[in-house]
Scaffold this motif. Sequence first.
Motif, mmCIF file in Angstrom:
data_model
loop_
_atom_site.group_PDB
_atom_site.id
_atom_site.type_symbol
_atom_site.label_atom_id
_atom_site.label_comp_id
_atom_site.label_asym_id
_atom_site.label_seq_id
_atom_site.Cartn_x
_atom_site.Cartn_y
_atom_site.Cartn_z
ATOM 1 N N LYS A 139 0.865 -1.185 0.000
ATOM 2 C CA LYS A 139 0.000 0.000 0.000
ATOM 3 C C LYS A 139 0.891 1.222 0.000
ATOM 4 N N MET A 140 0.488 2.247 -0.732
ATOM 5 C CA MET A 140 1.259 3.479 -0.715
ATOM 6 C C MET A 140 0.423 4.552 -0.035
ATOM 7 N N HIS A 141 1.069 5.360 0.747
ATOM 8 C CA HIS A 141 0.322 6.454 1.358
ATOM 9 C C HIS A 141 1.188 7.681 1.516
ATOM 10 N N SER A 142 0.531 8.800 1.668
ATOM 11 C CA SER A 142 1.267 10.027 1.916
ATOM 12 C C SER A 142 1.430 10.200 3.416
ATOM 13 N N SER A 143 2.641 10.439 3.838
ATOM 14 C CA SER A 143 2.873 10.623 5.259
ATOM 15 C C SER A 143 2.336 11.983 5.694
ATOM 16 N N HIS A 783 -14.250 -2.917 -6.732
ATOM 17 C CA HIS A 783 -13.529 -3.323 -5.531
ATOM 18 C C HIS A 783 -13.654 -2.278 -4.432
ATOM 19 N N SER A 784 -13.452 -1.018 -4.813
ATOM 20 C CA SER A 784 -13.487 0.034 -3.794
ATOM 21 C C SER A 784 -14.879 0.149 -3.183
ATOM 22 N N ALA A 785 -15.900 -0.062 -3.993
ATOM 23 C CA ALA A 785 -17.261 0.048 -3.460
ATOM 24 C C ALA A 785 -17.523 -1.070 -2.448
ATOM 25 N N ILE A 786 -17.027 -2.257 -2.737
ATOM 26 C CA ILE A 786 -17.205 -3.356 -1.782
ATOM 27 C C ILE A 786 -16.431 -3.045 -0.502
ATOM 28 N N THR A 787 -15.191 -2.603 -0.684
ATOM 29 C CA THR A 787 -14.363 -2.296 0.488
ATOM 30 C C THR A 787 -15.049 -1.291 1.394
ATOM 31 N N GLU A 1695 -5.121 -3.241 -9.591
ATOM 32 C CA GLU A 1695 -5.433 -4.541 -10.175
ATOM 33 C C GLU A 1695 -6.942 -4.768 -10.276
ATOM 34 N N TYR A 1696 -7.714 -3.908 -9.643
ATOM 35 C CA TYR A 1696 -9.156 -4.053 -9.735
ATOM 36 C C TYR A 1696 -9.741 -3.137 -10.803
ATOM 37 N N GLY A 1697 -8.833 -2.597 -11.641
ATOM 38 C CA GLY A 1697 -9.313 -1.771 -12.740
ATOM 39 C C GLY A 1697 -9.878 -0.450 -12.288
ATOM 40 N N GLU A 1698 -9.366 0.092 -11.165
ATOM 41 C CA GLU A 1698 -9.880 1.368 -10.692
ATOM 42 C C GLU A 1698 -8.761 2.386 -10.579
ATOM 43 N N THR A 1699 -9.112 3.633 -10.807
ATOM 44 C CA THR A 1699 -8.134 4.690 -10.578
ATOM 45 C C THR A 1699 -8.132 5.031 -9.092
ATOM 46 N N LEU A 1703 -4.492 8.904 -4.103
ATOM 47 C CA LEU A 1703 -3.884 7.712 -3.515
ATOM 48 C C LEU A 1703 -4.549 7.357 -2.199
ATOM 49 N N LYS A 1704 -5.853 7.463 -2.152
ATOM 50 C CA LYS A 1704 -6.568 7.221 -0.905
ATOM 51 C C LYS A 1704 -6.573 5.752 -0.566
ATOM 52 N N ARG A 1705 -6.689 4.915 -1.589
ATOM 53 C CA ARG A 1705 -6.756 3.490 -1.300
ATOM 54 C C ARG A 1705 -5.373 2.879 -1.231
ATOM 55 N N GLY A 1706 -4.447 3.437 -2.020
ATOM 56 C CA GLY A 1706 -3.046 3.053 -1.869
ATOM 57 C C GLY A 1706 -2.645 1.738 -2.493
ATOM 58 N N ASN A 1707 -3.485 1.151 -3.335
ATOM 59 C CA ASN A 1707 -3.082 -0.093 -3.986
ATOM 60 C C ASN A 1707 -2.015 0.183 -5.040
#
Length: 1750
Positions: A139-143, A783-787, A1695-1699, A1703-1707
């Motif tokens: 996962k990537m995130h902004s510190s 994917h994000s909607a399910i999450t 990988e779930y075909g989403e933008t 970078l909120k989700r960080g995949n």
Amino acid sequence: MKSMVSWILFLKELTADVAKTCEFTGNWCDERFDFQATFLQCLAKHVPNIYSAEMDPLLEKQEEMVQAAILYPLECYLFGEDPDTFLEKLQQSGSSQLCGKVFKGGETTYSCRDCAVDPTCVLCIDCFQNSIHKNHRYKMHSSTGGGFCDCGDTEAWKAGPLCTKHEPGASSSPKENSECQLNEEIMEHSRRVFPSVIRYIVDMLIWEEDKELPLELTMREKVDSYYCVLFNDEHHSYDHVIYSLQRALGCELGEAQLHTTAIDKEGRRAVKAGQYASCQEAKEEIKRHSENVSQRPLHVEVLHADVMAHQRFALRLGSWLNKLMSYSSDFRQIFCQICLKEEAGSEKPCFISKLMLWDAKLHKGARKVLHELIFSSFFMEMEYKKLFAVEFVKYYKALQKEYINDDHDRVLSVTALSVQMFTVPTLARHLIEEQNVITTITETLLEVLPEYLDKNDKFNFQGYSQDKLNRVYAVIYDLRYVLVSKPPVWTDRLRERFLEGFVSFLRILTCMQGMEEIKRQIGQHIEVDPDWEAAIAIQMQLKNILLMFQEWCACDEELLLKSYRECHKAVMRCSTNGRSRERTVFHLCGHTLESRPYRVSADPVSIHLPLSRTLAGLHVRLSKTGAISRLHEFVSPEEFQVELLVEYPLRCLVLVAQVAAEMWRRNGLSLISQVFYYQDVKCREEMYDKDIIMLQIGASLMDPNQFLLLILQRYELADAFKKIKPTKDQDLIKQYNVLIEEMLQILIYVVGERYVPGISNVTKEDVIMREIIHLLCIEPMAHSAITKSLPENENNETGLENVIDKVATFKKPGVSGHGVYELKDECLKEFNMFFYHYTKTQHSKAEHTQKKRRKQENRDEALPPPPPPDFSPAFSNVVRILNCDVMMHILRTLLQRAVELETHLWTEAMIQMVLHLLSLGLLEEKQQLQKSPEEEVTFDFYHKATRMGSSAMNAVNVLMLLEKLKRVPQLEAQKDTVIWILQMFDMVKRLREKSSLTTVGATSGSEAAKGDESTQDKEKAERKRKAEAARLHRQKIMAQMSALQRNFIETHKLLYENTLETQGKEDDIMEEESMSSANDYSRIALGPKRGPSVAEKEVLTCILCQEEQEVKLESAAMVLSACVQKSTALTQNRSRILELSGDTLDPLFMHPDLPCGTHTGSCGHVMHAACWQKYFEAIQLNFRQRLHVEQTFDLENGEYLCPLCKSLCNTVIPIVPLQAQKINSEDAEAVAQILSLARWLEIVTVRISGYSARNTKGEKQNLPAFTNKGTGNSALEFHSILSFGVQSSAKYSSSIKEMLILFATTIYRVGLKVAPNEADSRIPMMTWGTCAFTIQCIENLLEVESKPLFGSLQNRQHSGLKALVQFAAAQRTTSPQVLIQKHLVRLLGVLLPDFKGEDTPSLLEVDMFHVLVGAVLSFPSLYWEDAVDLQPSSVSSAYNHLYLFHLTTLAHIMQIVISSAAGRCVFVEEAQSAQSFCREVCQYTSGCFSQDIPGWFVWDCVKKGIMPYLRCAALFFHYLLGVSPPEELLQVSEEGQFKALCSYLSLPTNLFLLFHEYQDTVNPLLQRWCADPVVLSCLKGKSIAIRYPRKRNHLIELPEDYSCLLNQASQFRCPRSSDDEQKHPVLCLFCGAMLCSQNTCCQELVNGEELGACTSHALQCGAGVCMFLKIRECKVVLIEGKTRGCLYPAPYLDEYGETDPGLKRGNPLHLCRERYRKLHLLWQQHCIIEEIARSQETHQIFFGFNWQLL
Ligand SMILES: [Zn+2]
Ligand SMILES: [Zn+2]
Ligand SMILES: [Zn+2]
Ligand SMILES: [Zn+2]
Ligand SMILES: [Zn+2]
Ligand SMILES: [Zn+2]
Ligand SMILES: [Zn+2]
């Protein structure tokens, strides 16, 4: 490395100086000397001098002096040798295995979902790139800043704790440890030096005297020199501080800004120097000006100059230590030891604790140094980290309280370090055991929260301060950190301490249990909505903590039981409410309930019940572990009082029901919001879910009839089931109905919802799968909607990935949109319509979807519940409520009402639920029967349901009622379900009988079932037929309806599109006809064999008035909406500086680099000129009248939105009809005999010189060269040119003329960025320029998209281009012909050296296609006569075009040959060697092999290089003349294309034959072209000419993996400022430049306006239009000019075909080529402006953002 030499020189000087005056190096080595005293003496002497100029410091000089006077000698003493050599040695010997990099805000951090112990464990980008996690699910995130890289921390990672860089042995030298250790002497010195240094730092940082220094440091005479120092805080805005400073100090804006920036960065700054009094005065002034009603004054102090100097140096020493720490573990250890040392016998805190305690009083800069020092020392040594943590917890309460009153962000507080310690599992356990940290934290909470306690000792957050509460959350977070990893081993002490903490935590929950009670508002609406956010926010914060506490408790049976007892006690203590009231009795069906009266609708109620819910959670865990069997040892049955436990959660559920029944309407929105969150995924686990569980606990322990009576009573429905009181109050009836529905739903949940580990034997995975199945039953989801719809655990994980593939399949996205998951078919049977996490909308959506699906599959529409898992033993009694008397009574009553058609007393939903309950009962009985022998099954649902009721009202049994129900017309939709239930009854009956009747029954049973099926099939088929008929009927009606409903514009749009289509078809037909009839029609555009123009009668429909009109020269103008813009889309040289204003620009010649052109595009929509003018005026009027309505376009600049398609336009193109021309080929052939190229040239020359002679009228002649020639040939005279055929000029209607001028002026205004001027001489040039440039853009686009040259243009491009070319030809007639002639002569100057003027560029400095277009369009001006308005006849034009084209082609071939030859010797090494080889061969063959450059090479270059030019020319002549192109150009074929082009353009396929053909005429030209100095310099390789074909522009290459870009961004340094603040790096996708966006440092002043880095870059790079990638946010930004822009999804997908914007989700993200190509086309099609306008139109964000400063 700033100039080592000067530094050394300076050092020498200074050390000499020091040696003279100072006690230093020599003495320090002496064992006996007093380091402390000497050190201080030295500081006292130097520090005030070095830091004397606080207001305007020369930072570099200060630094050099500090190094020389203090640090260098200090290091010499410490190391005993030259510091540089020593440190280098140390460095090589390897440092810590921990990375310890401290993150700045905005830096990207990486975590691994596979290996990180919790999500707070992160890596810096370097470590990540070198770690195994790179290939894991990262996962990537902004510190947010202040964090720290965990590389090397074995406790943070389940695997791969070290990156390859930090792996021992991986670093430079393998023989580390021996050398790494410091020798004893240095250690000894360190032990002497560090204490003094540390003491000095601590003393100075916590120094409170403004005017005095400690005695040891007071050396010199005290001078009256003070500073007025301003401190940073988070309350005052930037602008406010600037304002206050300007007012108070009377300084300039710039100076105030400078101060403010420094204050924000450093935390404090001297804003005035002077004597004490004047500084004091300034202080008061600043305070006065910064204070207003809502704000306190700024923090200002007056400090003595020496105090200021020493404080500054103390910080410098801090960073010196910080650096030293990184070199050796020994240094770190010694440092830590000294920092932790407590003075013997003293109560005073140690050094480090002193600093911690002082933290909140320090300014920002000092805090940063302190925190970095802690990171680099304590946190790098595990053992000392532990000791530090102990100190930290020791002062925890004090620190948190300081923080809560602090005015700085949390990142700047020492309390933010808690995460670094509390999340380390061993450390957390140690702190619990030794420091009782859980209790410490909870007590801190209890101590800081009392201000929110009301008189009942419950929290009440009305009127809370958000900021303050946010600070309290930080404490709650600490609790979460401590609990995040469950201990694997329990010691007695741990158990004891944990329990103690838990009990303490229960005290907080006690304050929350029943807090913020509400009371139903009757009569009047509440005046103010109460604050509800705070309480809900705390619930959210607590959710995972509550869950973790329960998990911890469940680790150990003993502990679980004990905590249960404590929790139970706490709940009981809070459940005293209402005990004072007398018990009342309630009878129904022979059962009675005695209870204390309470009504949710009248008495206070609270939705906050954390204690009850915790108890429910513990209860479930008791059941799961089996410890429930020992419960009685801990809580006696008398104490247990289950009714009381159920009471409060039940009230809460009733409240929800009453809100749904709109009984609480007058309580406003706040209640609605609370109810929403109560059931929302963010809270439900510890609210709603637990309340259901508590009811299940009640149902399992209470008598079922009693339980149901209690429910009926609390729902205030007791009367509703007794007997029907006739009431006419419709509202009341409706209310009752909703309440009954809500209650039935809860009963379904109590019996049916068993997916909780402990309630049944399911696993966590089963639970998640079930959630996902039900989400996907609604519709396929991203994917994000399910999450988002699944609860997150303490590690922010939903567990989705582990199970998703078992229940769903992934469908990839297209070029837009996103990938979705679709439910697997085999999971559909799990669907439960009454799933308890469905909202009302979700419920009906899912029901609808599933019924539709079954219909499509030709199946019945019954959706019975899936068989639920068995209850675990502790809950097995719950099912008894299904077959108890009261339940039967309820079911029967409701069915009866439906059958008796008492319409107002029941609803379909109600019956649906009744049926669901019946299904549940039957399923239960069936399952039990299948598992155990009949006589053991006591669950007798079948029996109860088929039994007659006792009273008159219940005279009919359920089974009979169901039969009747089938015939109720309103329940048609439920029929299938009823049938299903009846079958179930049958099956259960047979199962009951089976055991007694043995096998016979079974067979007959199955036969009966078969018979059943067949009759059912018939019935089904019939129903299907009916349904199909009904569907068709419906469809028909719907179609009619929608046709009526479609709004006006859409109807017309449709109309319009139809006409277009038919037009196109007509065209086709015509073409076909012409082809069949005259197949030999010439398809040549130029010269004597010119084919006919395809005559085309154009009838167009105005999109505004919908009237048709034929386009004719003499009728009123029709126009095409169009957008003119500057463009750099074709540029070959981005480094060229563009002129921003065209005031002095001469646009006649286009440079071959094509740096910037004017593009004209159109959306292809036609209007009457008059209609358009009316429309435009209407918008203007509209705009003026409603000034407040903001427009997304700039009316001043003629912008408007196309009335049909809403794309942005700024002008219109008049549609000028093509003048059909046909030439008589015999005439033409005849002319050919006379009119050779040479002759044509002569005639033209004579004509031009004649004009020139006339115009200059005896003045000195401009063009002497050709006047001579003209007079030389007597046969030719001025009028010769006319003799080959003329015709009168076309007559345009005045309205067309007006539009010609209007459009030409727009091109001029936009293309040159100047004020409109209809008379400017450059207008024709701009017209030709945009015509040529637009054709080049289109040619380029067709090539890039690999489309054929003709026939593949989009409709809009086709009509736009046609109109543009015809306009460009007609525009000439609106300008003075003398002017046009002048331009023509200059253009010809490039080709014909005779006309060459001073400003004529050389052959290599012009784009030939632009010359061609200009010359062809301006040439008719040579036919101009005073008396008559003439233009060349068709035949004349055919020759003019042919010769002009041949001349430019020859010149272009020269360009190609020269540039390829030039390029060849300069660039390609192989070619060079080939050349020299050739020369040699040439020598040996005595010149027989004579060519230096092989012919095939030149031919190859020419053939490739000339293609774009030929393609553009073909497009140009086609749209100019209307001659049909050869078939081959309608296809894509390289070879065929070249031949076809040559044929169409009258060229020999062997292009060099042209030179032969015109040898005599061309040779002199060639000679003179080549003699040009520019050409020669290029051939000599001194300058570089553009090579052909030109390169096709592309957006820059982007890396496949997004983290590469992040990596680049992390290395990015702002070119303008050197500070280490985080920037917003932005990547220009046109040129690849990385810019520093949204920052004052990189703003630029353009024409007196401050522009951000992006905006000013865009002016140059894209002529105002540009495309950027914001790297840290993963968003594309499109901008135009200074005021417009929009965001666009970046071409990166997970990988779930989403933008992932922001970078909120960080995949992990990867480049999607198709999407990037789409962006590329957006650019090359010049649609960026359009996209921006469209996005602004839809999002209306136009004024939300200041694009100018981007
Ligand atoms: Zn690192
Ligand atoms: Zn590392
Ligand atoms: Zn990993
Ligand atoms: Zn019209
Ligand atoms: Zn349009
Ligand atoms: Zn750029
Ligand atoms: Zn910058």
